[in-house]
Design a protein around this motif. Sequence first.
Motif, short mmCIF file in Angstrom:
data_model
loop_
_atom_site.label_atom_id
_atom_site.label_comp_id
_atom_site.label_asym_id
_atom_site.label_seq_id
_atom_site.Cartn_x
_atom_site.Cartn_y
_atom_site.Cartn_z
N ASN A 2 0.59 -1.16 0.00
CA ASN A 2 -0.05 -0.10 -0.12
C ASN A 2 0.99 1.12 0.11
N MET A 3 2.12 1.14 -0.57
CA MET A 3 3.20 2.22 -0.41
C MET A 3 3.21 2.96 -1.95
N ASN A 4 2.48 2.37 -2.78
CA ASN A 4 2.71 2.96 -4.11
C ASN A 4 4.09 2.77 -4.75
N HIS A 5 4.68 1.55 -4.38
CA HIS A 5 6.09 1.11 -4.70
C HIS A 5 5.83 0.60 -6.06
N GLU A 6 7.27 1.04 -6.78
CA GLU A 6 7.32 0.65 -8.09
C GLU A 6 7.73 -0.91 -8.25
N TYR A 7 8.73 -1.09 -7.31
CA TYR A 7 9.47 -2.34 -7.27
C TYR A 7 8.91 -3.33 -6.37
N MET A 8 8.68 -4.50 -6.80
CA MET A 8 8.23 -5.56 -5.97
C MET A 8 9.21 -6.91 -6.31
N SER A 9 9.21 -7.87 -5.38
CA SER A 9 10.11 -9.03 -5.62
C SER A 9 9.67 -10.08 -4.70
N TRP A 10 10.00 -11.42 -5.20
CA TRP A 10 9.50 -12.67 -4.32
C TRP A 10 10.99 -13.19 -4.05
N TYR A 11 11.10 -13.62 -2.82
CA TYR A 11 12.22 -14.60 -2.52
C TYR A 11 11.59 -15.98 -1.73
N ARG A 12 12.75 -16.78 -1.65
CA ARG A 12 12.32 -17.84 -1.15
C ARG A 12 13.47 -18.27 0.09
N GLN A 13 13.22 -18.58 1.27
CA GLN A 13 14.16 -18.78 2.39
C GLN A 13 14.18 -20.41 2.64
N ASP A 14 15.44 -20.98 2.49
CA ASP A 14 15.58 -22.43 2.85
C ASP A 14 16.73 -22.34 3.71
N PRO A 15 16.66 -23.30 4.74
CA PRO A 15 17.92 -23.58 5.71
C PRO A 15 19.11 -23.58 5.11
N MET A 46 9.90 -4.31 -11.80
CA MET A 46 10.51 -3.02 -11.79
C MET A 46 9.14 -2.09 -11.84
N ASN A 47 7.83 -2.50 -12.44
CA ASN A 47 6.58 -1.61 -12.73
C ASN A 47 5.57 -2.53 -13.16
N VAL A 48 4.32 -2.09 -13.33
CA VAL A 48 3.18 -3.01 -13.94
C VAL A 48 3.72 -3.14 -15.26
N GLU A 49 3.44 -4.60 -15.62
CA GLU A 49 3.70 -5.55 -16.83
C GLU A 49 5.31 -5.50 -17.05
N VAL A 50 6.00 -5.41 -16.18
CA VAL A 50 7.58 -5.49 -16.05
C VAL A 50 8.07 -6.38 -15.29
#
Lengths: 118, 110
Positions: free
Chosen positions: A26-39, A50-54
Amino acid sequence: EAQVTQNPRYLITVTGKKLTVTCSQNMNHEYMSWYRQDPGLGLRQIYYSMNVEVTDKGDVPEGYKVSRKEKRNFPLILESPSPNQTSLYFCASSLLGQAFAGVRDTQYFGPGTRLTVL
Amino acid sequence: GIQVEQSPPDLILQEGANSTLRCNFSDSVNNLQWFHQNPWGQLINLFYIPSGTKQNGRLSATTVATERYSLLYISSSQTTDSGVYFCAGLYQTGANNLFFGTGTRLTVIP
């Protein structure tokens, strides 16, 4: 309150059953990312946007899909989950992304989604 | 990608003690950051420290970019400092793939 939300927080599923983990900021951020964490492996980037549709691949994209149709949402899709995708998943967002050296750009992380694939 | 090595992997401290966590990179990095993951899994950005030294309360961080390492200092540790500390950086300017270290698990006992 500025935040990144993920749903579900916990999920147990079976091999091959398609699932989607939602992420919203809800911060109007352009950049989003997914990570996975494994031991023993720390956090590894799956996909980022980096933005919509990118969108672009991170370090470990195999077996995952993403979409960015709206600025606030960045769902992670597992078309045919396998046991090796059992992990703790984090979504993150930041204002601009990490590509601007010298520009401080804090990443905000969601609470995590613990996924178990049987 | 780059290799990010953190040491020590595990650390147990008595409350009030000081500690130094280290992060070594196999290649030049940009936008070096330190994160703390608390025992409930929440990840918080502690420092953005591409070079030089910064301080925030009992925590401070130093990055020597030319020698490819960064240090996180925790002074007068408290039980709330427990958790896992990660460093992360970008491989090169313009890249968006943030590489994380494997973390240092800190346990502060009262």
